[in-house]
Motif scaffolding. Structure first.
Motif, PDB file in Angstrom:
ATOM      1  N   LYS A   1     -32.940 -36.902  14.518  1.00  0.00           N
ATOM      2  CA  LYS A   1     -32.602 -37.081  13.095  1.00  0.00           C
ATOM      3  C   LYS A   1     -33.845 -36.905  12.219  1.00  0.00           C
ATOM      4  O   LYS A   1     -33.785 -36.263  11.170  1.00  0.00           O
ATOM      5  N   GLU A   2     -34.950 -37.444  12.681  1.00  0.00           N
ATOM      6  CA  GLU A   2     -36.184 -37.333  11.881  1.00  0.00           C
ATOM      7  C   GLU A   2     -36.588 -35.866  11.689  1.00  0.00           C
ATOM      8  O   GLU A   2     -36.991 -35.455  10.595  1.00  0.00           O
ATOM      9  N   LEU A   3     -36.459 -35.077  12.750  1.00  0.00           N
ATOM     10  CA  LEU A   3     -36.802 -33.653  12.635  1.00  0.00           C
ATOM     11  C   LEU A   3     -35.808 -32.943  11.712  1.00  0.00           C
ATOM     12  O   LEU A   3     -36.198 -32.135  10.861  1.00  0.00           O
ATOM     13  N   ALA A   4     -34.515 -33.265  11.870  1.00  0.00           N
ATOM     14  CA  ALA A   4     -33.489 -32.637  11.019  1.00  0.00           C
ATOM     15  C   ALA A   4     -33.709 -33.033   9.557  1.00  0.00           C
ATOM     16  O   ALA A   4     -33.632 -32.178   8.655  1.00  0.00           O
ATOM     17  N   ASP A   5     -34.035 -34.298   9.310  1.00  0.00           N
ATOM     18  CA  ASP A   5     -34.283 -34.762   7.933  1.00  0.00           C
ATOM     19  C   ASP A   5     -35.474 -34.035   7.317  1.00  0.00           C
ATOM     20  O   ASP A   5     -35.609 -33.943   6.100  1.00  0.00           O
ATOM     21  N   ASN A   6     -36.362 -33.549   8.186  1.00  0.00           N
ATOM     22  CA  ASN A   6     -37.532 -32.817   7.676  1.00  0.00           C
ATOM     23  C   ASN A   6     -37.299 -31.311   7.647  1.00  0.00           C
ATOM     24  O   ASN A   6     -38.255 -30.531   7.540  1.00  0.00           O
ATOM     25  N   GLY A   7     -36.054 -30.911   7.789  1.00  0.00           N
ATOM     26  CA  GLY A   7     -35.704 -29.510   7.563  1.00  0.00           C
ATOM     27  C   GLY A   7     -35.590 -28.627   8.792  1.00  0.00           C
ATOM     28  O   GLY A   7     -35.344 -27.431   8.667  1.00  0.00           O
ATOM     29  N   MET A   8     -35.770 -29.186   9.987  1.00  0.00           N
ATOM     30  CA  MET A   8     -35.654 -28.344  11.188  1.00  0.00           C
ATOM     31  C   MET A   8     -34.186 -28.280  11.618  1.00  0.00           C
ATOM     32  O   MET A   8     -33.485 -29.285  11.577  1.00  0.00           O
ATOM     33  N   LYS A   9     -33.727 -27.087  11.998  1.00  0.00           N
ATOM     34  CA  LYS A   9     -32.363 -26.990  12.533  1.00  0.00           C
ATOM     35  C   LYS A   9     -32.407 -27.434  13.992  1.00  0.00           C
ATOM     36  O   LYS A   9     -33.012 -26.778  14.832  1.00  0.00           O
TER      37      LYS A   9
END
Ligand code: BEZ
Length: 339
Positions: free
Chosen positions: A295-303
């Motif tokens: 979730k942290e990576l997705a929240d930072n824009g990574m797919k």
């Protein structure tokens, strides 16, 4: 007559003295008392990861357990973030005894003792807990014992997150999509061979060089773990994150052999049990963080996405066929995990 009496008395006293000494030694050795032979130790432990990484937290847990279980007799100083040099330097220091303990990547350890390559059999474990369990298997223990001849005692394995694939700007959906990509993969032959079998080329860049290499397009992506993807902010330079969890990422907990063998049985047990507590702590904590990290990576824009492991079947078979025959221990390990 008087003289003979004196000799008998002297002999009798000597006998009493001797028996009292030996029973005292036996008492303390067999009592199971944690104070053991009462020796105090100030050990050093080195590793490459920053204080935010799970291996450092495990090192802190190890330190705490050592102190608690020995009533403060066994102290540990921790040197994180490659403060004492590269893993090659650290292992040399452990061998010479200037550093006592190390948490060294199995990737580097496999360059010194090739049987450790067994741990990089792709898709060998259902999850982190399964790998944690496998560390107690006979083949895993035999692999640790291969360090003996280097003056090092391999004690245990510690796990952080499994390996995932991050790509700068290509949405890789199947292994064949990696053909022609230049990927950073730790300079460990088994890890690199797995990627090369898909048609990718590999660059063995050290961790501190990876961010700028992907940013400037020197590489198209990397093999990494989610933990390091967050701490090193790779989401700023890589758009796609395939959470493949295709390989585990063990650190090998090791100690200078003479130092360890110079400790009493009771103190060796304290070391082993403290490490086990640290390894349990690391895997329990890390397993619970998987969703949070995605979730942290997705929240930072990574797919963030998954790739069906079935698509890697031919590459898994190729790995096993290549590495199994190189070493009976690797074959034994592969057979035990692919039941
Ligand atoms: C790496 O080289 O990829 C790495 C090393 C230590 C911890 C995490 C990643």
């Amino acid at each position: 007559m008087k003289k003979r009496l004196k000799v008998v008395l002297a002999l009798f006293l000597a006998l009493i003295l001797l028996t009292s000494c030996s029973s005292g030694a036996k008492d303390s050795a067999s009592s199971g008392d944690a104070s053991s032979d009462g020796k105090t130790y100030k050990f050093k432990l080195a590793h490459i990861t920053p204080p935010s990484h799970m291996w450092h937290k495990a090192a802190e847990k190890f330190k705490e357990e050592l102190s608690k279980r020995s009533d403060g007799r066994i102290e540990l100083e921790i040197y994180p973030s490659s403060q004492l040099g590269s893993e090659a330097d650290m292992m040399q220091q452990i061998e010479s005894g200037s550093v006592d303990f190390g948490f060294i990547t199995a990737a580097y350890t496999s360059s010194r003792s090739p049987s450790f390559a067994a741990w990089f059999a792709p898709y060998a474990f259902e999850d982190l807990e399964a790998a944690h369990e496998a560390r107690e298997s006979e083949p895993a223990k035999k692999i640790l014992a291969t360090l003996d001849e280097q003056g090092i005692t391999g004690l245990d394995y510690l796990f952080a997150g499994q390996r995932v694939m991050l790509f700068k700007d290509k949405h890789v959906k199947k292994p064949e999509d990696m053909k022609g990509l230049k990927l950073r993969v730790t300079p460990s032959p088994p890890m690199q061979d797995f990627y090369k079998s898909t048609g990718a080329s590999t660059e063995g860049l050290p961790l501190p060089e990876v961010y700028s290499a992907v940013q400037t397009g020197v590489i198209d992506g990397m093999d990494m773990d989610l933990d390091a993807a967050i701490t090193n902010k790779y989401y700023e330079v890589a758009k796609y994150g395939a959470v493949t969890n295709h390989m585990v990422w063990p650190a090998v907990a090791m100690v200078n052999k003479s130092t360890f063998e110079g400790m009493s049985d009771e103190d060796q047990k304290i070391v082993r049990e403290s490490l086990k507590a640290a390894a349990d702590y690391a895997v329990e904590t890390r397993a619970g963080q998987e969703e949070e990290f995605r979730k942290e990576l997705a929240d930072n824009g990574m797919k963030i996405y998954d790739i069906d492991p079935e698509l890697f079947k031919p590459y898994i078979e190729e790995f096993d066929k290549k590495y199994g025959p190189t070493d009976p221990l690797i074959q034994e390990f592969i057979d035990s995990v692919r039941k």
